[in-house]
Design a protein around this motif. Structure first.
Motif, PDB file in Angstrom:
ATOM      1  N   GLU A 108      37.459  44.247  39.996  1.00  0.00           N
ATOM      2  CA  GLU A 108      37.011  43.265  41.000  1.00  0.00           C
ATOM      3  C   GLU A 108      37.134  43.793  42.424  1.00  0.00           C
ATOM      4  O   GLU A 108      36.742  43.106  43.371  1.00  0.00           O
ATOM      5  CB  GLU A 108      37.860  41.980  40.907  1.00  0.00           C
ATOM      6  CG  GLU A 108      37.847  41.297  39.548  1.00  0.00           C
ATOM      7  CD  GLU A 108      36.470  40.735  39.191  1.00  0.00           C
ATOM      8  OE1 GLU A 108      35.768  40.278  40.111  1.00  0.00           O
ATOM      9  OE2 GLU A 108      36.113  40.785  38.004  1.00  0.00           O
ATOM     10  N   GLN A 163      39.704  43.966  44.228  1.00  0.00           N
ATOM     11  CA  GLN A 163      40.509  42.985  44.958  1.00  0.00           C
ATOM     12  C   GLN A 163      41.890  43.583  45.265  1.00  0.00           C
ATOM     13  O   GLN A 163      42.633  43.927  44.359  1.00  0.00           O
ATOM     14  CB  GLN A 163      40.663  41.729  44.089  1.00  0.00           C
ATOM     15  CG  GLN A 163      41.502  40.630  44.688  1.00  0.00           C
ATOM     16  CD  GLN A 163      40.978  40.151  46.031  1.00  0.00           C
ATOM     17  OE1 GLN A 163      41.479  40.558  47.078  1.00  0.00           O
ATOM     18  NE2 GLN A 163      39.952  39.296  45.997  1.00  0.00           N
ATOM     19  N   LYS A 190      52.047  31.505  40.698  1.00  0.00           N
ATOM     20  CA  LYS A 190      52.384  31.563  42.122  1.00  0.00           C
ATOM     21  C   LYS A 190      53.706  32.316  42.313  1.00  0.00           C
ATOM     22  O   LYS A 190      53.837  33.147  43.219  1.00  0.00           O
ATOM     23  CB  LYS A 190      52.486  30.135  42.681  1.00  0.00           C
ATOM     24  CG  LYS A 190      52.569  30.088  44.186  1.00  0.00           C
ATOM     25  CD  LYS A 190      52.066  28.753  44.738  1.00  0.00           C
ATOM     26  CE  LYS A 190      52.211  28.692  46.236  1.00  0.00           C
ATOM     27  NZ  LYS A 190      53.590  28.396  46.690  1.00  0.00           N
ATOM     28  N   ARG A 205      53.185  36.006  41.929  1.00  0.00           N
ATOM     29  CA  ARG A 205      52.504  36.559  43.112  1.00  0.00           C
ATOM     30  C   ARG A 205      53.491  36.702  44.269  1.00  0.00           C
ATOM     31  O   ARG A 205      53.468  37.686  45.000  1.00  0.00           O
ATOM     32  CB  ARG A 205      51.326  35.656  43.520  1.00  0.00           C
ATOM     33  CG  ARG A 205      50.205  35.687  42.489  1.00  0.00           C
ATOM     34  CD  ARG A 205      48.890  35.162  43.029  1.00  0.00           C
ATOM     35  NE  ARG A 205      48.940  33.832  43.603  1.00  0.00           N
ATOM     36  CZ  ARG A 205      48.396  32.754  43.056  1.00  0.00           C
ATOM     37  NH1 ARG A 205      47.746  32.843  41.902  1.00  0.00           N
ATOM     38  NH2 ARG A 205      48.456  31.596  43.655  1.00  0.00           N
ATOM     39  N   ASP A 255      44.073  42.058  47.477  1.00  0.00           N
ATOM     40  CA  ASP A 255      44.985  41.016  47.925  1.00  0.00           C
ATOM     41  C   ASP A 255      45.694  40.399  46.714  1.00  0.00           C
ATOM     42  O   ASP A 255      45.081  39.648  45.931  1.00  0.00           O
ATOM     43  CB  ASP A 255      44.165  39.953  48.681  1.00  0.00           C
ATOM     44  CG  ASP A 255      45.037  38.787  49.106  1.00  0.00           C
ATOM     45  OD1 ASP A 255      46.273  38.860  48.930  1.00  0.00           O
ATOM     46  OD2 ASP A 255      44.471  37.795  49.603  1.00  0.00           O
ATOM     47  N   THR A 310      44.350  35.486  40.558  1.00  0.00           N
ATOM     48  CA  THR A 310      44.502  34.064  40.231  1.00  0.00           C
ATOM     49  C   THR A 310      45.086  33.794  38.841  1.00  0.00           C
ATOM     50  O   THR A 310      45.547  32.698  38.577  1.00  0.00           O
ATOM     51  CB  THR A 310      43.166  33.317  40.388  1.00  0.00           C
ATOM     52  OG1 THR A 310      42.159  34.096  39.742  1.00  0.00           O
ATOM     53  CG2 THR A 310      42.809  33.126  41.843  1.00  0.00           C
ATOM     54  N   ASN A 322      47.655  38.083  46.394  1.00  0.00           N
ATOM     55  CA  ASN A 322      47.616  36.619  46.355  1.00  0.00           C
ATOM     56  C   ASN A 322      46.327  36.068  45.745  1.00  0.00           C
ATOM     57  O   ASN A 322      46.241  34.885  45.426  1.00  0.00           O
ATOM     58  CB  ASN A 322      47.820  36.046  47.759  1.00  0.00           C
ATOM     59  CG  ASN A 322      49.303  36.040  48.095  1.00  0.00           C
ATOM     60  OD1 ASN A 322      50.118  35.601  47.294  1.00  0.00           O
ATOM     61  ND2 ASN A 322      49.636  36.585  49.256  1.00  0.00           N
ATOM     62  N   SER A 323      45.330  36.954  45.595  1.00  0.00           N
ATOM     63  CA  SER A 323      44.087  36.498  44.968  1.00  0.00           C
ATOM     64  C   SER A 323      44.039  36.801  43.470  1.00  0.00           C
ATOM     65  O   SER A 323      43.011  36.597  42.828  1.00  0.00           O
ATOM     66  CB  SER A 323      42.884  37.159  45.640  1.00  0.00           C
ATOM     67  OG  SER A 323      42.867  36.859  47.008  1.00  0.00           O
ATOM     68  N   TRP A 353      41.874  43.458  38.370  1.00  0.00           N
ATOM     69  CA  TRP A 353      41.648  42.961  39.733  1.00  0.00           C
ATOM     70  C   TRP A 353      41.359  44.112  40.688  1.00  0.00           C
ATOM     71  O   TRP A 353      40.394  44.086  41.437  1.00  0.00           O
ATOM     72  CB  TRP A 353      42.874  42.182  40.240  1.00  0.00           C
ATOM     73  CG  TRP A 353      42.971  40.793  39.693  1.00  0.00           C
ATOM     74  CD1 TRP A 353      43.905  40.314  38.832  1.00  0.00           C
ATOM     75  CD2 TRP A 353      42.076  39.698  39.960  1.00  0.00           C
ATOM     76  NE1 TRP A 353      43.663  39.006  38.534  1.00  0.00           N
ATOM     77  CE2 TRP A 353      42.539  38.591  39.222  1.00  0.00           C
ATOM     78  CE3 TRP A 353      40.931  39.549  40.746  1.00  0.00           C
ATOM     79  CZ2 TRP A 353      41.908  37.357  39.228  1.00  0.00           C
ATOM     80  CZ3 TRP A 353      40.300  38.307  40.774  1.00  0.00           C
ATOM     81  CH2 TRP A 353      40.785  37.238  40.031  1.00  0.00           C
TER      82      TRP A 353
END
Ligand code: SAH
Length: 366
Positions: free
Chosen positions: A40, A42, A53, A56, A44, A49, A46-47, A36
């Motif tokens: 990617e 990324q 949950k 995270r 965040d 995926t 929280n992203s 990630w």
């Protein structure tokens, strides 16, 4: 008081694995997180995926994925780009991208300032403030990649050189994980040979690096005689040329095709005479190496001058006659002070160098 959050960019894969295991999670979360962050781009959490949950939530309670704020981007007429990154309230560091026909080299900093005080270097002249963290080092690659639109399939950056501000081997414990992330398939995936550590000659750490990471090595030699090198690179008083070259020999011993890059800054009337060239070649006879001549780049407050073009050419010819691969580094980005030795970053506290020097036990007069 709440603890400062853990920055995931401070860990290589092994480090992240331990972190996840400590949190009662699976090891493979480390490579997923790296994919990630570096693949990617990324930041965040929280992203992420493929993380549940609950995971995270636990992660965001304790961790962040953070890079320094980009303060400025300067583009030279020759295409060289210099980024200034804010690493804390008083410090900023520089990262430089040098595009060429078949490659793009990223020049990364390892410290704010430098302790070594080489007499021809702007970073040295400015003193030392602090080491960069692993996150601050690898974030330079992250930010450059982002700005350039670099990806695994469109590799704008082909080589990373630790030739920015600072002495990477004086910040070994933080530089090593960054070198690992650069070469990790879940990180930036650079081939070992395309990641280069440049050092003024911290011999014990050259030996340590040889054990820990299969990367390329560049040595800032600049003089073939100890007396002269003592003046240019004060660290030579601690590790002289003979000791340094023995460590280099050991470094390439079992590596097929590996060559040490010998960096040699040419300063008018100091180290650019034929006798220096001949002596240099004699020194390098038994060492698989190539020479990179760097015309001295002037900077305010320094009295040295760049060697004359004829002296540079003559020096190069002598080295080539001795059978050594010799290139002259083109001066790039000097209009934006991004050339070798011109990186000064920006910081306030210049008083900590002597304390740091004592720690390194260098007999260097600051
Ligand atoms: N501390 C490491 C990393 C810095 S690399 C090292 O010494 O290798 C930066 C390279 O540019 C080094 O080879 C350094 O000696 C060289 N350099 C420093 N100041 C310079 C200047 N003013 N002109 C040209 N080259 C310079």
């Amino acid at each position: 008081m709440k603890n400062a959050p853990i920055n995931l960019l401070n860990f290589d894969r092994e480090g992240l694995e331990s972190l996840f295991v400590e949190m009662g999670e699976q090891r493979f979360r480390a490579s997923q997180a790296m994919k990630w962050i570096y693949g990617e781009q990324q930041l965040d959490i929280n992203s992420f995926t493929n993380f549940s949950k609950t995971l995270r939530e636990t992660l965001t309670e304790q961790c962040v994925a953070a890079v320094p704020e980009l303060l400025s981007e300067q583009v030279s007429v020759d295409g060289t780009i210099k980024w200034l990154l804010k690493v804390d309230d008083v410090n900023a560091v520089e990262t430089v991208y040098i595009p060429e026909k078949n490659r793009g080299t990223l020049c990364v900093s390892s410290q704010v300032g430098c302790t070594l005080n080489c007499t021809f270097c702007a970073t040295g002249a400015q003193g030392f403030n602090r080491h960069l963290s692993t996150a601050e080092i690898i974030a330079q690659v992250w930010v450059a990649a982002k700005q350039l639109g670099h990806s695994l399939s469109d590799r704008k950056i082909t080589n990373v050189v630790m030739m920015g501000m600072g002495e990477p081997l004086a910040n070994y414990s933080r530089v090593l994980p960054a070198l690992n992330i650069m070469r990790d398939d879940f990180g930036f995936g650079f081939a070992n040979r395309r990641v280069t550590v440049s050092t003024a000659g911290l011999v014990p750490y050259i030996n340590q690096l040889n054990e820990d990471a299969d990367v390329s090595l560049a040595i800032s030699l600049h003089a073939p005689f100890d007396e002269l090198r003592n003046q240019l690179v004060p660290l030579n008083k601690k590790y002289d040329i003979k000791t340094l070259l023995a460590a280099c020999k050991n470094f390439v011993k079992d590596k097929r095709k590996a060559r040490i890059t010998i960096e040699y800054t040419l300063i008018d009337g100091m180290n650019d005479q034929p006798e220096h060239a001949h002596a240099l070649c004699k020194l390098l006879k038994q060492l698989p190496s190539k020479i990179n001549l760097i015309p001295f780049n002037p900077f305010p407050g320094n009295q040295f001058k760049q060697s004359k073009p004829a002296a540079i050419e003559q020096f190069k010819q002598i080295c080539m006659k001795h059978g050594l691969i010799t290139t002259v580094r083109k001066t790039r980005g000097d209009d934006i002070a991004a050339a070798c030795g011109q990186l000064a970053g920006d910081f306030m506290d210049r008083t900590r160098r002597s304390a740091e020097l004592k720690k390194l036990q260098l007999e260097v007069v600051a």
